[in-house]
Write a protein that holds these residues in place. Structure first.
Motif, mmCIF file in Angstrom:
data_model
loop_
_atom_site.group_PDB
_atom_site.id
_atom_site.type_symbol
_atom_site.label_atom_id
_atom_site.label_comp_id
_atom_site.label_asym_id
_atom_site.label_seq_id
_atom_site.Cartn_x
_atom_site.Cartn_y
_atom_site.Cartn_z
ATOM 1 N N SER A 22 -3.463 2.930 -6.299
ATOM 2 C CA SER A 22 -4.233 4.155 -6.536
ATOM 3 C C SER A 22 -3.393 5.313 -7.054
ATOM 4 C CB SER A 22 -4.950 4.578 -5.242
ATOM 5 O OG SER A 22 -4.008 4.816 -4.202
ATOM 6 N N THR A 39 -3.204 0.135 -2.885
ATOM 7 C CA THR A 39 -2.107 -0.597 -3.518
ATOM 8 C C THR A 39 -1.648 0.063 -4.811
ATOM 9 O OG1 THR A 39 -3.028 -2.647 -2.596
ATOM 10 C CG2 THR A 39 -1.313 -2.859 -4.262
ATOM 11 N N GLN A 84 -3.962 -9.799 -0.920
ATOM 12 C CA GLN A 84 -5.093 -8.910 -1.162
ATOM 13 C C GLN A 84 -4.626 -7.671 -1.919
ATOM 14 O OE1 GLN A 84 -6.759 -7.305 2.431
ATOM 15 N NE2 GLN A 84 -4.791 -6.689 3.273
ATOM 16 N N VAL A 85 -5.564 -7.040 -2.600
ATOM 17 C CA VAL A 85 -5.316 -5.781 -3.283
ATOM 18 C C VAL A 85 -6.336 -4.780 -2.784
ATOM 19 C CG1 VAL A 85 -5.259 -4.583 -5.502
ATOM 20 C CG2 VAL A 85 -4.392 -6.915 -5.337
ATOM 21 N N THR A 86 -5.859 -3.677 -2.232
ATOM 22 C CA THR A 86 -6.737 -2.648 -1.697
ATOM 23 C C THR A 86 -6.685 -1.406 -2.576
ATOM 24 O OG1 THR A 86 -5.053 -1.594 -0.306
ATOM 25 C CG2 THR A 86 -6.179 -3.508 0.613
ATOM 26 N N PHE A 87 -7.500 -0.431 -2.235
ATOM 27 C CA PHE A 87 -7.488 0.820 -2.993
ATOM 28 C C PHE A 87 -6.114 1.478 -2.942
ATOM 29 C CE2 PHE A 87 -7.906 5.480 -2.924
ATOM 30 C CZ PHE A 87 -8.401 5.680 -4.204
ATOM 31 N N ASP A 105 0.833 -1.199 0.000
ATOM 32 C CA ASP A 105 0.000 0.000 0.000
ATOM 33 C C ASP A 105 0.870 1.254 0.000
ATOM 34 O OD1 ASP A 105 -2.166 -1.589 -0.042
ATOM 35 O OD2 ASP A 105 -3.026 -0.927 1.865
ATOM 36 N N THR A 141 -15.629 -3.629 -10.133
ATOM 37 C CA THR A 141 -14.171 -3.545 -10.069
ATOM 38 C C THR A 141 -13.560 -3.446 -11.462
ATOM 39 O OG1 THR A 141 -14.191 -4.875 -8.050
ATOM 40 C CG2 THR A 141 -12.089 -4.655 -9.188
ATOM 41 N N ASP A 167 -13.110 -1.160 -5.076
ATOM 42 C CA ASP A 167 -12.585 0.058 -5.717
ATOM 43 C C ASP A 167 -11.064 0.000 -5.889
ATOM 44 O OD1 ASP A 167 -11.978 0.162 -3.052
ATOM 45 O OD2 ASP A 167 -12.498 2.278 -2.792
ATOM 46 N N ALA A 168 -10.500 -1.206 -5.954
ATOM 47 C CA ALA A 168 -9.046 -1.353 -6.007
ATOM 48 C C ALA A 168 -8.428 -0.659 -7.213
ATOM 49 C CB ALA A 168 -8.673 -2.836 -6.010
ATOM 50 N N ILE A 192 -9.793 -8.847 -3.727
ATOM 51 C CA ILE A 192 -9.528 -7.582 -4.408
ATOM 52 C C ILE A 192 -10.674 -6.646 -4.068
ATOM 53 C CG2 ILE A 192 -9.300 -6.413 -6.632
ATOM 54 C CD1 ILE A 192 -8.053 -8.878 -7.782
ATOM 55 N N GLU A 193 -10.355 -5.540 -3.418
ATOM 56 C CA GLU A 193 -11.403 -4.609 -2.994
ATOM 57 C C GLU A 193 -12.176 -4.070 -4.193
ATOM 58 O OE1 GLU A 193 -9.976 -1.479 -0.535
ATOM 59 O OE2 GLU A 193 -9.588 -2.786 1.187
#
Length: 297
Positions: free
Chosen positions: A128, A126, A121-124, A100, A175, A150-151, A147-148
């Protein structure tokens, strides 16, 4: 002037140019990270058994290849010095979940390969900051399970996305649907859970213009009844089961609503009856009082 006199300045000029080129090459090689090979705006450290991010990378590097090493961490500060970086290949390393805001200083990045790592996992946060990203490969991360939604919300230029051979069982439709330039989406060999929640995504796949490579291996893994079914076949079955049948929770909800309506109706009827009785008693008492007054008169 003699011909030999005219050639002398030219010879000196060529000699000076060769010396300058030699000096430039020496300077370039002097700034090349230990164990890596360097070319014009490129640093290649493939298969060097590196344990950490290499030091002394030239600041004007545009292409950095760190494939097939044992790097487990990408330092955001060191990466931010490479402001002109457009190509980063980190496949086959040990990178985990501490990504992140790692790429906050490399906003020009167009190509990023993080396949064959340990992502879970992949978040926003990561990716953005990568507003120019066109190609993203995060396939072959077997522990990648989330994977979130809004990733990739900021990665509107993303054209090639590969999440094949991961642990993903679900992917929210928004997504990928909200990526206007997406043309290639790898989804094969994932343990997709084909239930009613996944139906919207399967329907989007059928209606979109995105290319899905290795489509024969995009299959359901669970539930057992759909094991190894290709998604188009599963879509037909899910449409008939999800849109025409009620689940146990639905029946419970309907029974609860029915009970509430019945209870509310009963309470309203009781209150109406009580009000009617009170009104009748009050009316009868008023008539009796009037009769007594007539008798007295």
């Amino acid at each position: 002037m003699s011909p030999s006199g005219g050639r002398r300045p030219l010879s000196l000029l060529l000699l000076l140019l060769l010396l300058l080129l030699g000096t430039g090459q020496a300077a370039g090689s002097a700034h090349c990270p230990s164990g890596c090979s360097c070319g014009y705006l490129e640093v290649n450290c493939t298969g060097r058994q590196l344990q950490e991010f290499p030091a002394a990378i030239p600041l004007d590097t545009r292409q950095l290849i760190l494939a097939a090493n044992n790097v487990s961490y990408l330092p955001a500060v060191e990466l931010s010095f490479l402001a002109d970086l457009v190509y980063l290949d980190c496949q086959k390393n040990l990178l985990g979940d501490d990504l992140d805001f790692t790429f906050i200083g490399v906003a020009k990045l167009v190509y990023l390969d993080l396949s064959f790592n340990n992502l879970t996992q992949v978040t926003f946060g990561t990716f953005s900051q990568l507003l120019s990203l066109v190609v993203l490969k995060i396939s072959d991360n077997p522990n990648l399970v989330a994977i979130e939604k809004d990733a990739f919300a900021n990665n509107t230029w993303l054209r090639h996305l590969d999440v094949s051979r991961t642990g993903l069982t679900f992917l929210d439709t928004s997504t990928v649907r909200d990526l206007p330039n997406l043309r290639f989406l790898g989804l094969s060999d994932n343990p997709w859970h084909c239930n009613c929640s996944f139906l919207d995504f399967i329907t989007w796949m059928a209606d979109s213009n995105v290319h899905f490579p290795d489509a024969d291996n995009i299959t359901c893994y669970t539930p057992e009844a759909f094991r190894a079914w290709k998604l188009p076949a599963a879509e037909v079955q899910l449409h008939s089961s999800c849109l025409t049948q009620l689940h146990k929770q639905d029946y419970i909800f309907l029974c609860f609503v029915g009970f509430c309506i019945f209870f509310a109706g009963t309470v309203v009827a009781w209150l109406a009856g009580v009000c009617a009785v009170i009104y009748q008693v009050h009316t009868s008492k008023g008539e009796e009082d009037e009769e007594e007054e007539d008798v007295v008169a």
